[in-house]
Design an enzyme around this catalytic site. Structure first.
Site, PDB file in Angstrom:
ATOM      1  N   GLN A   1     -19.089   3.402 -59.375  1.00 36.69           N
ATOM      2  CA  GLN A   1     -19.953   3.339 -60.557  1.00 36.69           C
ATOM      3  C   GLN A   1     -19.451   4.325 -61.617  1.00 36.69           C
ATOM      4  O   GLN A   1     -18.803   5.325 -61.297  1.00 36.69           O
ATOM      5  CB  GLN A   1     -21.414   3.698 -60.217  1.00 36.69           C
TER       6      GLN A   1
ATOM      7  N   THR B   1     -29.567   4.867 -52.959  1.00 37.25           N
ATOM      8  CA  THR B   1     -30.778   4.037 -52.976  1.00 37.25           C
ATOM      9  C   THR B   1     -30.839   3.153 -51.739  1.00 37.25           C
ATOM     10  O   THR B   1     -31.926   2.847 -51.242  1.00 37.25           O
ATOM     11  CB  THR B   1     -30.850   3.181 -54.250  1.00 37.25           C
ATOM     12  N   GLY B   2     -29.659   2.749 -51.228  1.00 38.30           N
ATOM     13  CA  GLY B   2     -29.628   1.968 -49.986  1.00 38.30           C
ATOM     14  C   GLY B   2     -30.156   2.762 -48.811  1.00 38.30           C
ATOM     15  O   GLY B   2     -30.866   2.233 -47.947  1.00 38.30           O
TER      16      GLY B   2
ATOM     17  N   GLU C   1     -22.906  -3.258 -51.939  1.00 38.86           N
ATOM     18  CA  GLU C   1     -23.633  -3.015 -53.178  1.00 38.86           C
ATOM     19  C   GLU C   1     -23.421  -4.134 -54.195  1.00 38.86           C
ATOM     20  O   GLU C   1     -22.323  -4.658 -54.350  1.00 38.86           O
ATOM     21  CB  GLU C   1     -23.205  -1.684 -53.802  1.00 38.86           C
ATOM     22  N   ARG C   2     -24.494  -4.440 -54.867  1.00 31.28           N
ATOM     23  CA  ARG C   2     -24.474  -5.415 -55.953  1.00 31.28           C
ATOM     24  C   ARG C   2     -23.490  -4.969 -57.041  1.00 31.28           C
ATOM     25  O   ARG C   2     -23.603  -3.888 -57.598  1.00 31.28           O
ATOM     26  CB  ARG C   2     -25.898  -5.520 -56.528  1.00 31.28           C
TER      27      ARG C   2
ATOM     28  N   ASN D   1     -21.781  -0.565 -62.967  1.00 37.08           N
ATOM     29  CA  ASN D   1     -21.099  -0.903 -61.727  1.00 37.08           C
ATOM     30  C   ASN D   1     -19.627  -1.222 -61.995  1.00 37.08           C
ATOM     31  O   ASN D   1     -19.200  -1.405 -63.133  1.00 37.08           O
ATOM     32  CB  ASN D   1     -21.774  -2.093 -61.048  1.00 37.08           C
TER      33      ASN D   1
ATOM     34  N   CYS E   1     -24.438   4.822 -50.109  1.00 35.04           N
ATOM     35  CA  CYS E   1     -25.326   4.294 -51.150  1.00 35.04           C
ATOM     36  C   CYS E   1     -26.656   5.024 -51.034  1.00 35.04           C
ATOM     37  O   CYS E   1     -27.371   4.868 -50.042  1.00 35.04           O
ATOM     38  CB  CYS E   1     -25.511   2.785 -50.985  1.00 35.04           C
TER      39      CYS E   1
ATOM     40  N   CYS F   1     -28.977   4.552 -59.339  1.00 41.27           N
ATOM     41  CA  CYS F   1     -27.932   4.925 -58.390  1.00 41.27           C
ATOM     42  C   CYS F   1     -28.300   6.289 -57.818  1.00 41.27           C
ATOM     43  O   CYS F   1     -28.230   7.298 -58.517  1.00 41.27           O
ATOM     44  CB  CYS F   1     -26.565   4.969 -59.063  1.00 41.27           C
TER      45      CYS F   1
ATOM     46  N   ASN G   1     -26.967   8.231 -55.217  1.00 38.14           N
ATOM     47  CA  ASN G   1     -25.892   9.209 -55.073  1.00 38.14           C
ATOM     48  C   ASN G   1     -25.407   9.681 -56.437  1.00 38.14           C
ATOM     49  O   ASN G   1     -25.063  10.849 -56.625  1.00 38.14           O
ATOM     50  CB  ASN G   1     -24.725   8.602 -54.291  1.00 38.14           C
TER      51      ASN G   1
ATOM     52  N   ASN H   1     -28.712  -5.557 -53.293  1.00 40.78           N
ATOM     53  CA  ASN H   1     -27.885  -4.719 -52.438  1.00 40.78           C
ATOM     54  C   ASN H   1     -28.223  -5.036 -50.983  1.00 40.78           C
ATOM     55  O   ASN H   1     -29.398  -5.052 -50.612  1.00 40.78           O
ATOM     56  CB  ASN H   1     -28.155  -3.240 -52.726  1.00 40.78           C
TER      57      ASN H   1
ATOM     58  N   HIS I   1     -33.111  -4.159 -52.894  1.00 39.38           N
ATOM     59  CA  HIS I   1     -32.420  -4.017 -51.613  1.00 39.38           C
ATOM     60  C   HIS I   1     -32.992  -4.991 -50.597  1.00 39.38           C
ATOM     61  O   HIS I   1     -34.205  -5.220 -50.548  1.00 39.38           O
ATOM     62  CB  HIS I   1     -32.571  -2.597 -51.060  1.00 39.38           C
TER      63      HIS I   1
END
Length: 283
Positions: free
Chosen positions: A46, A228-229, A217-218, A66, A226, A75, A77, A199, A168
């Site tokens: 990203q 948010t993942g 990731e999308r 992205n 990731c 995002c 991270n 994602n 997600h």
């Protein structure tokens, strides 16, 4: 133009970070994609753009692109890299800041031990708001969660759908090492039930406070980590009754820690953020 940038990563999820306060930035999606290209540009999962916010009481605006050149909402991270960047560049004297994103306000802070914790806000658990099209599907209840059936490459799988400001789909797998991430990830990402794409998380539960996770990731493909993942997986595991907070999330690029006290409460994401090098590129 000659662009100054900083290369950073959070648990192997790598970023090009750009100060758009002290240099004027106006790029097309094709230029963002070129910058993220690992052969013809700098290379990144990203690109993070630091801007001043026009909103009273908010320190910065945070924009995320992205690797495919598309702008996205969030995002996790990257938010840790963001606060490390603005502190190191002396753009702020605060150790805790408020940052405006496409999906709302986040509050990252630098801890005394050098790790960074981000208040990611409360997860969105309503399927329609994720967004996810559940029309005609029958969910399977597990704990406080609803698992949605989707056919992926001819095989049925059950998914938790969660938004952390970005969508997600999380499934439980027996072993992340053998999970079909490269094969199934793109199919899940582009599944028509997710109108904004999604994602795809592949979660292996090791014990009640430790998971392994891979995320396709999308717009970026599989990444080493990731944020948010990790948040979405922890939330899904807690809601299913498989996990208790805090949750240690082991990913290919490193470990993150997720704390969540339940529905309506914010998710806290903790982990490292590292500067790799500074550079300039003509673009």
């Amino acid at each position: 133009m000659k662009l100054k940038f900083t290369k950073m990563h959070g648990a192997g999820n790598d970023f090009v970070v750009i100060d758009a306060i002290n240099q004027a930035i106006s790029f097309t999606p094709e230029q963002w994609k070129l910058l993220a290209d690992r052969r013809f540009g700098v290379g990144a999962d990203q690109i993070l753009v630091v801007e001043r916010s026009d909103t009273a009481g908010i320190d910065f605006r945070y924009r995320i692109y992205n690797a495919d050149g598309g702008e996205v909402e969030q995002c996790g991270n990257g938010s840790r890299a963001f606060v490390r960047f603005v502190i190191d560049k002396k753009l702020t004297s605060k150790s805790a800041i408020k940052v405006e994103t496409m999906s709302g306000i986040i509050e990252p802070r630098l801890e005394a031990d050098g790790r960074i914790t981000v208040n990611m806000g409360a997860p969105i658990l309503d399927a329609v708001a994720v967004p996810f099209d559940a029309a005609g599907l029958n969910a399977t209840p597990q704990g406080h969660d609803s698992l949605w059936p989707l056919l992926i490459n001819g095989k049925a799988a059950l998914f938790s759908v969660v938004s952390m400001g970005n969508p997600h789909a999380v499934q439980v797998v027996d072993d992340t090492d053998t999970a079909a991430v490269a094969l199934d990830g793109p199919v899940i990402e582009h599944h028509p039930r997710f109108p904004k794409r999604v994602n795809a998380g592949f979660m292996q539960v090791l014990d009640a406070q430790h998971i392994r996770l891979r995320v396709f990731e999308r717009g970026a493909g599989e990444t080493l980590a990731c944020g948010t993942g990790a948040c979405a997986a922890a939330v899904a595991g807690i809601r299913r009754g498989l996990l208790t907070s805090p949750v240690r999330v082991s990913m290919q690029g490193g470990e993150l820690s997720i704390a969540w006290q339940g529905e309506g409460q914010p998710v806290f994401l903790s982990g490292p953020a590292v500067t790799v090098y500074e550079g300039e590129i003509d673009i």
